[in-house]
Design a protein around this motif. Structure first.
Motif, short mmCIF file in Angstrom:
data_model
loop_
_atom_site.label_atom_id
_atom_site.label_comp_id
_atom_site.label_asym_id
_atom_site.label_seq_id
_atom_site.Cartn_x
_atom_site.Cartn_y
_atom_site.Cartn_z
N ASP A 181 -31.48 -8.45 64.90
CA ASP A 181 -32.46 -7.95 65.60
C ASP A 181 -32.24 -6.51 65.64
O ASP A 181 -31.73 -5.88 66.54
N ILE A 182 -32.76 -5.78 64.57
CA ILE A 182 -32.64 -4.46 64.20
C ILE A 182 -33.76 -3.89 63.75
O ILE A 182 -34.62 -4.40 63.33
N LYS A 183 -33.67 -2.65 63.79
CA LYS A 183 -34.96 -1.78 63.50
C LYS A 183 -34.67 -1.04 62.39
O LYS A 183 -33.72 -0.24 62.25
N ILE A 184 -35.39 -1.27 61.17
CA ILE A 184 -35.01 -0.50 59.86
C ILE A 184 -36.22 0.38 59.61
O ILE A 184 -37.37 0.02 59.27
N GLN A 185 -35.91 1.76 59.41
CA GLN A 185 -36.76 2.78 58.92
C GLN A 185 -36.72 3.45 57.89
O GLN A 185 -35.65 3.90 57.78
N SER A 186 -37.51 3.72 57.19
CA SER A 186 -37.42 4.58 56.07
C SER A 186 -37.17 5.83 56.37
O SER A 186 -37.53 6.42 57.56
N LEU A 187 -36.71 6.78 55.44
CA LEU A 187 -36.53 8.03 55.93
C LEU A 187 -37.11 9.28 54.85
O LEU A 187 -37.40 8.85 53.79
N ASN A 188 -37.38 10.43 55.54
CA ASN A 188 -37.79 11.44 54.33
C ASN A 188 -36.56 12.00 54.01
O ASN A 188 -35.35 11.92 54.64
#
Lengths: 215, 291
Positions: B270-277
């Protein structure tokens, strides 16, 4: 060719500036203190030569502070920049020497003995200024601005001493100078040139290590 | 295809080593972004790559030839430095036209027509002295020198420093136009990363004088993720991965991972994965406290 062009133009700009200032001073001060046109011409030439000697004296330090870092930043190598600086100094010395010789032909023994004396001593002083210019550049590169100020102070003290002690001995000195043989004068010239070359070698050795930073 | 190659270059000022053993190859026909924190060594690296300063160790070659004091090699390289003149000293006393005239003498590929066009488009008064113009105008002068040099390898040090957003956008536009037309190689250092990211083909990141990475910008960004959630979930999902910028907020945790080939973030947590710039990646790798 590019370095000959760039530093050659810088030299001619300085000569043109000195000539313009000399003519201006000559007109202003010559009108006040001189009666004849020939005297005014002498005053003008005198100013040109005096300023020319100062220009030669400060040339290398000016180049080290501005023009040489500038050309380095535009792709010029250190060796090329060094020879450009030497070329500029040589152009200045030759042109002011030529004015000295011209002055010697025009004024020696015609107006005042002092005019003739200056005309005979100034060629040596032109080259000596070149020598001192190299020395000031070495001091600047090695010790920064402090080095230059120390050098200038030392030179000012030496010249003040000479001026003070020679004050009423100009005629004696001039007689001695005139009495010197041509070969002695040539030797003196050669010694000054050798000294110039020696300092130029040290200058190049120090300049090779110059670090170009923000400017 | 020409190459500018650095092998084991280092630079010392007295006892302080400011560039440490960098191996780097700049291939022709690319736009590189050079990013790093203040004092990381970007300007020093650019000055070494353009032979403006000597290396303390290692070698830099252009097509196999050492570039130091090599007039032939230096014909292909131009480093347009950031200018910081004062009004009474050095370059500050020069008029813009005199500076550009000197550039035209020393840069063999100088395009006068392009320089004049850019002067006109930037609305610069070339009779003004460099010490009297604004920081933005100084940046315009360095941009003119860089672009009009037509050098095969052109380096710019913070070219958009002081420029307003309109001029920054215009710079990126003319840079891309020049790149498309000439295929020159540009290496641009900047702190305004996200704005310039779309222009960079490859990114060179340096940190404390060391080369951190040199990679395709898109690929770098595609393998960087920010993972957040409960601390134990995040730790489990990112086990075995190299973590950067770890932030603990009570029972929650956030961190950045840079995935190597074959690696992935474990699923089922249960994690949040976000792309980065690119800017986020830079901060993660070079931020305060990041080792």
């Amino acid at each position: 060719m590019r370095t000959l062009k760039y530093f050659g133009v810088q030299a001619e700009k300085m000569v043109a500036f000195v000539m313009a200032m000399g003519i201006l001073y000559g007109i202003i001060f010559g009108s006040i203190f001189s009666e004849t046109m020939q005297e005014r011409s002498y005053v003008m030439t005198n100013y040109i030569l005096m300023m020319g000697i100062i220009v030669i004296l400060v040339t290398q330090t000016t180049l080290v502070k501005l023009n040489m870092p500038l050309v380095l930043s535009l792709g010029c190598g250190r060796k090329e920049a060094f020879w450009g600086a030497q070329w500029m100094t040589a152009l200045l010395i030759v042109q002011f020497e030529f004015i000295c010789l011209l002055s010697n032909m025009l004024f020696s023994n015609d107006i005042q003995e002092y005019a003739g004396f200056l005309a005979r001593i100034l060629p040596f002083i032109c080259i000596a200024s070149g020598v001192l210019s190299e020395l000031l550049a070495i001091l600047l590169l090695t010790f920064g601005n402090k080095g230059t100020w120390i050098g200038v102070l030392c030179m000012a003290l030496v010249w003040a001493f000479i001026g003070f002690t020679m004050n009423d001995r100009v005629k004696d000195f001039d007689r001695s100078l005139s009495a010197l043989s041509g070969s002695f004068r040539i030797t003196l010239f050669a010694v000054l040139l050798i000294l110039y070359a020696f300092l130029a070698v040290i200058y190049y050795y120090v300049w090779k290590k110059y670090e170009l930073k923000a400017f | 295809m020409s190459e500018l190659v650095c092998k084991g270059i280092c630079k010392k000022y007295k006892e302080k080593e400011v560039i440490k053993n960098i191996d780097l190859t700049l291939e022709s026909g690319k736009i590189y972004g050079l990013i790093g924190r203040n004092g990381a060594g970007k300007t020093t690296l650019l000055s070494l790559l353009s032979s403006q300063n000597p290396v303390s160790g290692g070698e830099i070659t252009y097509n196999g030839q050492n570039i130091w004091e090599n007039k032939e090699a230096l014909k292909h390289i131009c480093f347009s430095r950031e200018l910081n003149p004062t009004s009474n000293n050095g370059v500050g006393t020069l008029k813009i036209k005199d500076y550009l005239k000197t550039a035209s003498i020393y840069l063999p590929g100088w395009d006068s027509a392009m320089a004049e066009r850019l002067v006109s488009e930037f609305e610069l008064d070339v009779k003004q002295r460099m010490g009297k113009i604004s920081k933005g105008m100084l940046s315009m002068v360095t941009i003119i020198v860089a672009l009009a040099s037509k050098a095969e390898y052109t380096f710019l040090d913070e070219p958009v420093s002081g420029l307003d957003v309109v001029m920054r956008e215009y710079f990126y536009k003319i840079l891309l136009e020049e790149y498309a037309e000439s295929g020159r190689t540009f290496l641009i250092s900047t702190h305004i990363i996200e704005e310039a990211a779309s222009v960079f083909e490859e990114v060179i990141m340096i940190k404390k004088g060391e080369l951190l990475l040199k990679e395709n910008a898109e690929e770098l960004v595609s393998r960087a993720f920010h993972v957040s959630g409960k601390a134990e979930e995040v730790d489990a999902a990112t086990e075995g991965l190299l973590k950067h910028q770890v932030e603990n907020h009570g029972r929650s945790k956030g961190l950045t991972v840079l995935l190597e080939p074959g690696q992935q973030i474990r699923e089922g947590y249960d994690i949040k994965i976000q792309s980065l710039n690119l800017q986020n990646v830079f901060v993660a790798l070079c931020g305060i406290g990041e080792k």
